[in-house]
Design a protein around this motif. Structure first.
Motif, mmCIF file in Angstrom:
data_model
loop_
_atom_site.group_PDB
_atom_site.id
_atom_site.type_symbol
_atom_site.label_atom_id
_atom_site.label_comp_id
_atom_site.label_asym_id
_atom_site.label_seq_id
_atom_site.Cartn_x
_atom_site.Cartn_y
_atom_site.Cartn_z
ATOM 1 N N UNK A 184 -7.675 164.547 140.049
ATOM 2 C CA UNK A 184 -8.267 163.340 139.464
ATOM 3 C C UNK A 184 -8.472 162.205 140.457
ATOM 4 N N UNK A 185 -8.086 162.386 141.713
ATOM 5 C CA UNK A 185 -8.274 161.294 142.657
ATOM 6 C C UNK A 185 -7.590 161.592 143.986
ATOM 7 N N UNK A 186 -7.724 160.652 144.916
ATOM 8 C CA UNK A 186 -7.195 160.842 146.266
ATOM 9 C C UNK A 186 -5.696 161.101 146.269
ATOM 10 N N UNK A 187 -4.962 160.399 145.426
ATOM 11 C CA UNK A 187 -3.505 160.541 145.405
ATOM 12 C C UNK A 187 -3.018 161.292 144.170
ATOM 13 N N UNK A 188 -3.915 162.042 143.558
ATOM 14 C CA UNK A 188 -3.553 162.849 142.398
ATOM 15 C C UNK A 188 -2.749 164.070 142.853
ATOM 16 N N UNK A 189 -1.632 164.298 142.191
ATOM 17 C CA UNK A 189 -0.758 165.436 142.526
ATOM 18 C C UNK A 189 -0.321 166.109 141.234
ATOM 19 N N UNK A 193 -14.262 168.090 146.656
ATOM 20 C CA UNK A 193 -14.513 169.148 145.654
ATOM 21 C C UNK A 193 -15.409 170.220 146.281
ATOM 22 N N UNK A 194 -15.036 170.622 147.496
ATOM 23 C CA UNK A 194 -15.870 171.505 148.303
ATOM 24 C C UNK A 194 -15.461 172.979 148.254
ATOM 25 N N UNK A 195 -14.344 173.313 147.581
ATOM 26 C CA UNK A 195 -13.843 174.688 147.623
ATOM 27 C C UNK A 195 -14.798 175.653 146.930
ATOM 28 N N UNK A 196 -14.962 176.802 147.541
ATOM 29 C CA UNK A 196 -15.723 177.864 146.884
ATOM 30 C C UNK A 196 -14.870 178.565 145.817
ATOM 31 N N UNK A 197 -13.548 178.466 145.939
ATOM 32 C CA UNK A 197 -12.631 179.107 144.998
ATOM 33 C C UNK A 197 -12.128 178.088 143.972
ATOM 34 N N UNK A 198 -11.665 178.596 142.827
ATOM 35 C CA UNK A 198 -11.129 177.718 141.782
ATOM 36 C C UNK A 198 -9.623 177.945 141.620
ATOM 37 N N UNK A 252 -11.158 171.227 143.579
ATOM 38 C CA UNK A 252 -10.808 170.000 144.282
ATOM 39 C C UNK A 252 -9.650 170.185 145.257
ATOM 40 N N UNK A 253 -9.492 169.183 146.130
ATOM 41 C CA UNK A 253 -8.393 169.129 147.083
ATOM 42 C C UNK A 253 -8.436 167.788 147.791
ATOM 43 N N UNK A 254 -7.688 167.677 148.905
ATOM 44 C CA UNK A 254 -7.696 166.448 149.703
ATOM 45 C C UNK A 254 -7.955 166.808 151.162
ATOM 46 N N UNK A 255 -8.391 165.794 151.951
ATOM 47 C CA UNK A 255 -8.721 166.049 153.357
ATOM 48 C C UNK A 255 -8.383 164.841 154.216
ATOM 49 N N UNK A 256 -8.258 165.078 155.510
ATOM 50 C CA UNK A 256 -8.103 163.993 156.491
ATOM 51 C C UNK A 256 -9.177 164.158 157.561
ATOM 52 N N UNK A 276 -5.409 172.178 149.555
ATOM 53 C CA UNK A 276 -5.730 172.358 148.138
ATOM 54 C C UNK A 276 -4.480 172.628 147.267
ATOM 55 N N UNK A 277 -3.673 173.580 147.649
ATOM 56 C CA UNK A 277 -2.549 173.962 146.779
ATOM 57 C C UNK A 277 -1.477 174.686 147.595
ATOM 58 N N UNK A 278 -0.293 174.839 146.952
ATOM 59 C CA UNK A 278 0.816 175.589 147.551
ATOM 60 C C UNK A 278 1.628 176.224 146.428
ATOM 61 N N UNK A 279 2.178 177.411 146.695
ATOM 62 C CA UNK A 279 3.047 178.095 145.729
ATOM 63 C C UNK A 279 4.291 178.598 146.440
ATOM 64 N N UNK A 280 5.387 178.697 145.663
ATOM 65 C CA UNK A 280 6.655 179.181 146.209
ATOM 66 C C UNK A 280 7.248 180.228 145.271
#
Length: 254
Positions: A103-108, A131-136, A153-157, A249-253
């Motif tokens: 939902x935004x730059x600092x959305x987590x 919102x550039x990812x080819x995957x969902x 979606x995701x975030x970038x620097x 974009x994401x992380x899983x454990x």
């Protein structure tokens, strides 16, 4: 007459005395000894049956389960691969999962029951939502967003040296952390190390094009004691003049 009677008495006494004191008197006989077969032994007192104790059952032998041995040193392996067309974060992240930028730059968005096992460090550079990812990416049981059917979606620097830092718990239990990343006109480098030793690993994602290139980095690790897995994902080289850099974009454990 009187004289005759006296003589008779005297004569009778003489005969009686001779009979008592004569040589023909036999000594008294001892009672005959009983034959051996006639000897009666005393009957012993009656004894009841002596109870025998019940045998103590021997417990069956059981084989104890093999003890889980902690590794003597750090173990860390890194592999890089393509991202599937659709990633279910809640199914993959058995211990925890995180998504950035819905939902935004600092959305987590994260696993509501994940106990914050995956943590991001303090930002060291400006970040932007993309919102550039080819995957969902999909999930359920999330917080603050409970679920989604799919987001790109995701975030970038931007710029060399900028990026992200993350941590996850480490210990004697083997764990797998998957990090979904990308790069735009840049070479991104991921470095992983364990706080309990000298084990480190790294991988790079090089992309000279202006569109997003994505990858999933899998880190399998185990430590000899409680500690942390520490990750740095940053721009090693920036090729373009615009916002060249890395994405997250994401992380899983698990």
């Amino acid at each position: 007459m009187i004289l005759a009677g006296v003589l008779v008495v005297i004569g009778f006494g003489f005969v009686a005395a001779r009979a008592l004191n004569g040589p023909d008197k036999a000594p008294p006989l001892d009672p005959p000894a009983p034959a051996l077969g006639d000897v009666r032994l005393p009957t012993p007192p009656s004894q009841g049956l002596i109870p025998l104790g019940s045998p103590t059952p021997t417990p069956p032998k059981t084989t104890p389960p093999p003890a889980t041995r902690a590794p003597s040193r750090d173990q860390l392996r890194i592999a890089q691969g393509p991202v599937p067309a659709k990633v279910d974060l809640s199914a993959e992240g058995e211990s925890d999962w995180v998504h950035w930028g819905l939902d935004g730059t600092f959305s987590l968005e994260r696993d509501k029951g994940g106990d914050f096992r995956i943590l991001e460090g303090a930002p060291t550079a400006p970040r932007f939502r993309h919102s550039l990812s080819q995957q969902t990416f999909t999930w359920s049981g999330g917080d603050p967003v409970a679920s989604t059917t799919g987001t790109r979606t995701g975030i970038r620097t931007c710029g060399q040296g900028n990026g992200f830092t993350l941590t996850a718990p480490a210990g004697t239990t083997p764990r797998i952390l998957k990090l979904y990343v990308g790069s735009v006109s840049a070479r991104g480098k991921l470095t992983a190390r364990l706080s309990t030793g000298d084990s480190t690993g790294s991988t790079v994602l090089d992309n000279r094009g202006g569109t997003l290139r994505t990858a999933v980095v899998t880190v399998a690790y185990q430590a000899p004691r409680s500690g942390q897995l520490r990750l740095t994902w940053s721009t090693d080289s920036a090729y373009g003049k615009g916002c060249a850099g890395v994405t997250l974009e994401a992380a899983t454990l698990s």
